[in-house]
Design a protein around this motif. Structure first.
Motif, PDB file in Angstrom:
ATOM      1  N   CYS A 137      36.399  32.662  25.572  1.00 43.36           N
ATOM      2  CA  CYS A 137      36.053  33.707  26.734  1.00 43.36           C
ATOM      3  C   CYS A 137      34.277  33.652  26.908  1.00 43.36           C
ATOM      4  CB  CYS A 137      36.254  34.970  26.067  1.00 43.36           C
ATOM      5  SG  CYS A 137      37.979  35.020  25.216  1.00 43.36           S
ATOM      6  N   CYS A 185      42.762  28.901  22.213  1.00 43.91           N
ATOM      7  CA  CYS A 185      41.631  30.018  22.288  1.00 43.91           C
ATOM      8  C   CYS A 185      41.109  29.381  23.895  1.00 43.91           C
ATOM      9  CB  CYS A 185      40.636  29.618  21.465  1.00 43.91           C
ATOM     10  SG  CYS A 185      38.637  30.432  20.966  1.00 43.91           S
ATOM     11  N   ARG A 186      40.542  30.542  24.287  1.00 42.10           N
ATOM     12  CA  ARG A 186      39.996  30.857  25.347  1.00 42.10           C
ATOM     13  C   ARG A 186      38.543  30.769  25.980  1.00 42.10           C
ATOM     14  NH1 ARG A 186      45.038  31.914  24.272  1.00 42.10           N
ATOM     15  NH2 ARG A 186      46.230  33.441  25.800  1.00 42.10           N
ATOM     16  N   TYR A 216      43.713  37.435  23.034  1.00 45.15           N
ATOM     17  CA  TYR A 216      44.979  36.664  23.606  1.00 45.15           C
ATOM     18  C   TYR A 216      45.392  37.108  22.164  1.00 45.15           C
ATOM     19  CZ  TYR A 216      42.397  36.411  27.093  1.00 45.15           C
ATOM     20  OH  TYR A 216      41.710  36.588  29.012  1.00 45.15           O
ATOM     21  N   PRO A 269      34.516  39.116  22.479  1.00 43.82           N
ATOM     22  CA  PRO A 269      34.447  40.127  22.180  1.00 43.82           C
ATOM     23  C   PRO A 269      35.369  39.653  20.681  1.00 43.82           C
ATOM     24  CG  PRO A 269      36.353  39.671  24.168  1.00 43.82           C
ATOM     25  CD  PRO A 269      35.960  38.469  23.746  1.00 43.82           C
ATOM     26  N   CYS A 270      35.587  38.291  20.255  1.00 40.70           N
ATOM     27  CA  CYS A 270      35.723  38.233  18.372  1.00 40.70           C
ATOM     28  C   CYS A 270      33.745  38.213  18.316  1.00 40.70           C
ATOM     29  CB  CYS A 270      36.527  36.718  18.005  1.00 40.70           C
ATOM     30  SG  CYS A 270      35.534  35.514  19.507  1.00 40.70           S
ATOM     31  N   CYS A 288      40.896  39.707  19.690  1.00 37.32           N
ATOM     32  CA  CYS A 288      40.852  38.877  20.227  1.00 37.32           C
ATOM     33  C   CYS A 288      41.607  39.404  21.504  1.00 37.32           C
ATOM     34  CB  CYS A 288      41.105  37.922  19.218  1.00 37.32           C
ATOM     35  SG  CYS A 288      42.064  36.447  20.261  1.00 37.32           S
ATOM     36  N   LYS A 318      40.508  28.625  14.059  1.00 35.75           N
ATOM     37  CA  LYS A 318      41.512  28.777  15.485  1.00 35.75           C
ATOM     38  C   LYS A 318      40.066  26.976  16.278  1.00 35.75           C
ATOM     39  CE  LYS A 318      37.390  30.095  18.594  1.00 35.75           C
ATOM     40  NZ  LYS A 318      37.558  29.257  18.799  1.00 35.75           N
TER      41      LYS A 318
HETATM   42  S1  SF4 Z   1      38.255  36.295  21.700  1.00 39.32           S
HETATM   43 FE1  SF4 Z   1      40.189  35.309  21.109  1.00 39.32          FE
HETATM   44  S2  SF4 Z   1      40.087  33.910  22.665  1.00 39.32           S
HETATM   45 FE2  SF4 Z   1      38.172  35.068  23.188  1.00 39.32          FE
HETATM   46  S3  SF4 Z   1      36.845  33.244  22.030  1.00 39.32           S
HETATM   47 FE3  SF4 Z   1      36.821  34.684  20.929  1.00 39.32          FE
HETATM   48  S4  SF4 Z   1      39.475  34.029  19.166  1.00 39.32           S
HETATM   49 FE4  SF4 Z   1      38.898  32.533  21.241  1.00 39.32          FE
END
Ligand code: SF4
Ligand code: SF4
Length: 245
Positions: A78, A75-76, A126, A82-83, A124, A140
């Protein structure tokens, strides 16, 4: 406690998978039955019991020699996840954004409908979250928030023997990542940091991101999927309609 970030220097990664195992151990995630699929990468994908996966891609370069690309995927965390944006409108409380560290945490106790979680995964950029059918929640990487709140490093960082995994205060990590990019730019003109302004897991890549992994960088510079970008674009219009209606 301040805003935190990871820096993953893929040039230093040897694909030993120590980080993958450390992640499993700390999170008490069960082992995954693996298959010989003709690649060093195992298991095949992230799952509710594999939050960290060292992806391994073999690419043929001119001259016929294979070139290996290692990508410790996770996981980044973020900056504007967006999630969470989707979760807030569909499954309230399923995703939390820790104010101090910036960690994006999924709450496995919050149950939701498969269709909602499908939408969260699609949001997401990613492709990180995975659905746990048994508990009806998603899982995650947690940034090892339980460890860092006790002053420890995330398990993956603590275990990495090469210095590929780095973690710390966001300002220091950004400085470290930019300094390293400057160091390697001369030898690798295509070297780049993947979406550093939008994420808290910053990768150094020295070649086309697609050679590492389909989702190594977001589809666009703002770290949003096309679907999310369109939704945002039409949001003001929808609010006006709501006010008129
Ligand atoms: S959008 Fe994806 S990469 Fe970003 S916080 Fe959520 S799960 Fe993690
Ligand atoms: S522990 Fe470090 S060197 Fe080993 S696979 Fe993970 S990031 Fe790469």
């Amino acid at each position: 406690m301040t805003d935190k970030s990871f820096f993953i220097d893929t040039m230093k990664c040897t694909a030993c998978r120590g980080c993958q195992i450390a992640c499993k151990q700390w999170n008490k995630n069960p082992g995954t039955k693996t298959l010989q699929r003709g690649t060093h990468q195992n298991p095949a994908d992230l799952s509710v019991s594999t939050f960290k996966l060292v992806r391994f891609n073999e690419v043929e370069v001119p001259g016929g020699e294979p070139k290996w690309f290692f990508f410790p995927d996770q996981c980044r965390h973020c900056m504007s996840p967006p999630c969470k944006e989707v979760a807030d409108s569909k499954v309230k409380g399923a995703i939390l954004h820790d104010e101090t560290t910036g960690a994006v945490i999924f709450n496995p106790k919050i149950k939701g409908k498969p269709a909602d979680f499908k939408e969260i995964r699609e949001a997401c950029p990613y492709d990180i979250p995975r659905w746990n059918e048994k508990i009806g929640g998603m899982a995650k990487c947690t940034m090892c928030i339980d460890r860092i709140k006790e002053g420890m490093l995330p398990a993956c960082v603590k275990t990495c023997p090469t210095g590929a995994m780095n973690f710390g205060d966001r300002n220091e990590i950004l400085e470290k990542a930019n300094k390293r990019l400057e160091e390697v730019k001369g030898r690798y003109p295509d070297a780049m940091l993947a979406n550093p302004d939008d994420v808290r897991t910053i990768y150094l890549l020295i070649d086309d991101p697609k050679k590492y992994h389909k989702f190594a960088v977001a589809e666009n510079a703002t770290g949003l999927t096309r679907k999310m970008a369109l939704k945002r674009l039409f949001q003001p219009l929808n609010s006006v309609r709501h006010m008129i209606g």
